[in-house]
Enzyme design. Structure first.
Site, mmCIF file in Angstrom:
data_model
loop_
_atom_site.group_PDB
_atom_site.id
_atom_site.type_symbol
_atom_site.label_atom_id
_atom_site.label_comp_id
_atom_site.label_asym_id
_atom_site.label_seq_id
_atom_site.Cartn_x
_atom_site.Cartn_y
_atom_site.Cartn_z
ATOM 1 C CB CYS A 39 -48.018 -3.792 -113.120
ATOM 2 S SG CYS A 39 -47.003 -5.148 -112.505
ATOM 3 C CB THR A 41 -44.433 -5.527 -115.209
ATOM 4 O OG1 THR A 41 -44.448 -6.539 -114.220
ATOM 5 C CG2 THR A 41 -43.887 -6.060 -116.507
ATOM 6 C CG HIS A 44 -39.223 -3.575 -113.998
ATOM 7 N ND1 HIS A 44 -38.008 -3.402 -113.378
ATOM 8 C CD2 HIS A 44 -40.017 -4.186 -113.093
ATOM 9 C CE1 HIS A 44 -38.076 -3.878 -112.151
ATOM 10 N NE2 HIS A 44 -39.294 -4.353 -111.944
ATOM 11 C CB ILE A 176 -47.641 -7.499 -104.517
ATOM 12 C CG1 ILE A 176 -48.002 -7.053 -105.945
ATOM 13 C CG2 ILE A 176 -47.948 -8.979 -104.333
ATOM 14 C CD1 ILE A 176 -47.306 -7.791 -107.053
ATOM 15 C CG ASP A 196 -40.952 -0.920 -97.998
ATOM 16 O OD1 ASP A 196 -40.201 -0.023 -98.426
ATOM 17 O OD2 ASP A 196 -41.680 -1.584 -98.753
ATOM 18 N NE ARG A 201 -44.954 1.800 -102.038
ATOM 19 C CZ ARG A 201 -44.532 1.363 -103.203
ATOM 20 N NH1 ARG A 201 -43.488 0.544 -103.279
ATOM 21 N NH2 ARG A 201 -45.154 1.712 -104.316
ATOM 22 C CB ILE A 266 -38.196 -10.218 -109.956
ATOM 23 C CG1 ILE A 266 -39.570 -10.843 -110.260
ATOM 24 C CG2 ILE A 266 -37.169 -10.601 -111.018
ATOM 25 C CD1 ILE A 266 -40.254 -10.326 -111.480
HETATM 26 P P1 NAD Z 1 -42.646 -2.722 -105.569
HETATM 27 O O1 NAD Z 1 -41.342 -2.589 -106.235
HETATM 28 O O2 NAD Z 1 -43.608 -1.578 -105.604
HETATM 29 O O3 NAD Z 1 -42.430 -3.097 -104.027
HETATM 30 C C1 NAD Z 1 -41.231 -3.513 -103.493
HETATM 31 C C2 NAD Z 1 -41.098 -2.878 -102.102
HETATM 32 O O4 NAD Z 1 -39.914 -3.397 -101.504
HETATM 33 C C3 NAD Z 1 -40.975 -1.359 -102.141
HETATM 34 O O5 NAD Z 1 -41.947 -0.754 -101.303
HETATM 35 C C4 NAD Z 1 -39.552 -1.113 -101.658
HETATM 36 O O6 NAD Z 1 -39.421 0.097 -100.934
HETATM 37 C C5 NAD Z 1 -39.336 -2.345 -100.777
HETATM 38 N N1 NAD Z 1 -37.929 -2.622 -100.467
HETATM 39 C C6 NAD Z 1 -36.807 -2.255 -101.144
HETATM 40 N N2 NAD Z 1 -35.703 -2.675 -100.482
HETATM 41 C C7 NAD Z 1 -36.125 -3.327 -99.381
HETATM 42 C C8 NAD Z 1 -35.458 -3.988 -98.310
HETATM 43 N N3 NAD Z 1 -34.116 -4.050 -98.243
HETATM 44 N N4 NAD Z 1 -36.219 -4.560 -97.346
HETATM 45 C C9 NAD Z 1 -37.570 -4.500 -97.387
HETATM 46 N N5 NAD Z 1 -38.245 -3.884 -98.380
HETATM 47 C C10 NAD Z 1 -37.536 -3.301 -99.351
HETATM 48 O O7 NAD Z 1 -43.287 -4.010 -106.161
HETATM 49 P P2 NAD Z 1 -44.714 -4.763 -106.111
HETATM 50 O O8 NAD Z 1 -45.506 -4.351 -107.292
HETATM 51 O O9 NAD Z 1 -45.366 -4.712 -104.772
HETATM 52 O O10 NAD Z 1 -44.149 -6.227 -106.383
HETATM 53 C C11 NAD Z 1 -43.340 -6.875 -105.408
HETATM 54 C C12 NAD Z 1 -42.241 -7.685 -106.052
HETATM 55 O O11 NAD Z 1 -42.812 -8.791 -106.764
HETATM 56 C C13 NAD Z 1 -41.380 -6.939 -107.073
HETATM 57 O O12 NAD Z 1 -40.056 -7.429 -106.988
HETATM 58 C C14 NAD Z 1 -41.991 -7.358 -108.400
HETATM 59 O O13 NAD Z 1 -41.073 -7.249 -109.474
HETATM 60 C C15 NAD Z 1 -42.347 -8.785 -108.112
HETATM 61 N N6 NAD Z 1 -43.424 -9.382 -108.920
HETATM 62 C C16 NAD Z 1 -43.293 -10.702 -109.204
HETATM 63 C C17 NAD Z 1 -44.298 -11.355 -109.884
HETATM 64 C C18 NAD Z 1 -44.164 -12.827 -110.133
HETATM 65 O O14 NAD Z 1 -45.002 -13.384 -110.845
HETATM 66 N N7 NAD Z 1 -43.167 -13.480 -109.554
HETATM 67 C C19 NAD Z 1 -45.450 -10.666 -110.299
HETATM 68 C C20 NAD Z 1 -45.568 -9.315 -109.974
HETATM 69 C C21 NAD Z 1 -44.552 -8.676 -109.277
#
Ligand code: NAD
Ligand code: ZN
Length: 345
Positions: A39, A41, A44, A176, A196, A201, A266
């Site tokens: 994940c 996480t 991170h 996600i 993105d 992706r 986040i």
């Molecule tokens: P990820 O970091 O793999 O995906 C984020 C995507 O956003 C990447 O493909 C990245 O290239 C893209 N991105 C970066 N800058 C951008 C911009 N300016 N415009 C558009 N896209 C952009 O993460 P993921 O695993 O798919 O998770 C998505 C988000 O949800 C992350 O921020 C993660 O931390 C968060 N998350 C939150 C929870 C919750 O419970 N709230 C749970 C899981 C993940």
């Protein structure tokens, strides 16, 4: 047993180490792990960013996305049997507070995260609270069953607002964001616009049913929106799945009046918001944390059983044996992947 442990409080610092095989308590089950998924996480924690150094106590087994088989159950366990194929909800709640006892345990303030606040699932065995176990449909592939946790995030966010006949913006095509596309499609959205900054992706997003993809490094979302047929006032629903402040701002700029935003990504703590856009455009914002317990789990299982699993399969791009975890983390950190799976058999 073998386990992947964050050994030291610094970037990297992961090692495959020997740990004692756990014994389940009266209310736990012992799971032999079959597959786990990495994940964001976990990345991170690997990178040891500000959040990780504040939250994680080393040494700790990491990971929370898994599928496995129950091989032993505690004496008070009645909901799960030995031999069943299971995954589990990684948020352990107190079961006593107002939200827990009124049917909203996902809002519990005492939530403890497996693989975050306590040892996780990147190990050959885990003693898991029976209460949090989800018994899986054996007709769904193990790969897909290993990503129920993030699929639950996608399902929870995507179904937060009605999208039938609506125009939807998804910012961020990470795993996600990608998982949300086929869900939104099934729920009946018209335009599904995905942004993105990563071409790999965005290509996956298109293949999964995005009607338009926008690489925001080269095109302004606002310009693309102007060219969309029959959409004149902006998006009805926005799903923020990037965690990027500029993506959040793109969303605010392109929502229709009365639009609804579900925010999973986040964002940096100092992300600025033009509150007057929220107020004068009558926007609704909903923060999303985890999965709704256990409404999300029922819905996503039903979606998988009606064919969603074929699309989720396409989001899994890499598979490694757990001993090659270092390679798996490198691929995930590169950003040029969907979900990355570790095999524990
Ligand atoms: P990820 O970091 O793999 O995906 C984020 C995507 O956003 C990447 O493909 C990245 O290239 C893209 N991105 C970066 N800058 C951008 C911009 N300016 N415009 C558009 N896209 C952009 O993460 P993921 O695993 O798919 O998770 C998505 C988000 O949800 C992350 O921020 C993660 O931390 C968060 N998350 C939150 C929870 C919750 O419970 N709230 C749970 C899981 C993940
Ligand atoms: Zn509680």
């Amino acid at each position: 047993m073998k386990a992947i442990v964050k050994q030291t409080p610094e970037p990297g610092g992961l090692a495959l180490v020997q740990r004692p095989k756990p014994t389940p308590s009266d209310t736990q089950v012992l799971v032999k792990i079959k597959k786990t998924a990495i994940c964001g996480t976990d990345i991170h924690i690997y990178n040891w960013d500000a959040w990780a150094s504040k939250t994680i106590r080393t040494p700790q087994i990491i990971g929370h996305e898994f599928v496995g088989e129950v091989i032993d159950v505690g004496k008070h366990v009645t909901n799960v049997k030995v031999g069943q194929l299971v995954s589990g909800e990684g948020h352990i709640v107190c079961q006593k507070c107002r939200h827990c006892i009124t049917g909203h345990p996902h809002l519990c303030r005492q939530t403890v995260g497996i693989g975050v606040n306590m040892d996780g699932v990147f190990s050959e065995y885990i003693a898991f609270p029976a209460e949090n176990i989800w018994v899986c449909d054996e007709n769904i592939s193990l790969d897909v069953l290993s990503v129920l946790d993030p699929l639950g995030n996608a399902t929870h966010t995507a179904l937060s607002f009605n999208v039938l006949g609506e125009d939807v913006l998804i910012t961020g095509a990470g795993p996600i964001g990608l998982m949300s596309i086929p869900i939104i499609k099934r729920a009946g959205a018209r335009h599904i616009v995905v942004t993105d900054i990563n071409p790999t992706r965005l290509k996956m997003a298109k293949e999964l049913g995005a009607t338009t993809t926008v690489d925001v490094r080269h095109e302004k979302l606002q310009d693309v929106v102007k060219s969309l047929k029959s959409m004149t006032e902006g998006f009805d629903v926005g799903l923020e799945m990037s965690g990027s402040a500029s993506a959040f701002s793109d969303m605010l700029d392109t929502m229709a009046n009365g639009g609804k935003m579900a925010i999973l990504g986040i964002l940096p703590e100092d992300t600025l918001t033009n509150w007057n856009k929220v107020i004068f455009n009558s926007l609704t914002m909903k923060g999303i944390y985890g999965r709704q317990m256990y409404d999300t789990w029922y819905r996503m299982s039903a979606l998988l059983q009606s064919g969603l699993d074929n699309e989720i399969e396409k989001i899994i791009t890499h598979r490694y044996h757990y001993q090659d975890f270092a390679k798996a983390f490198e691929v995930m950190r590169s950003g040029d992947s969907g979900k990355v799976i570790l095999d524990w058999d």
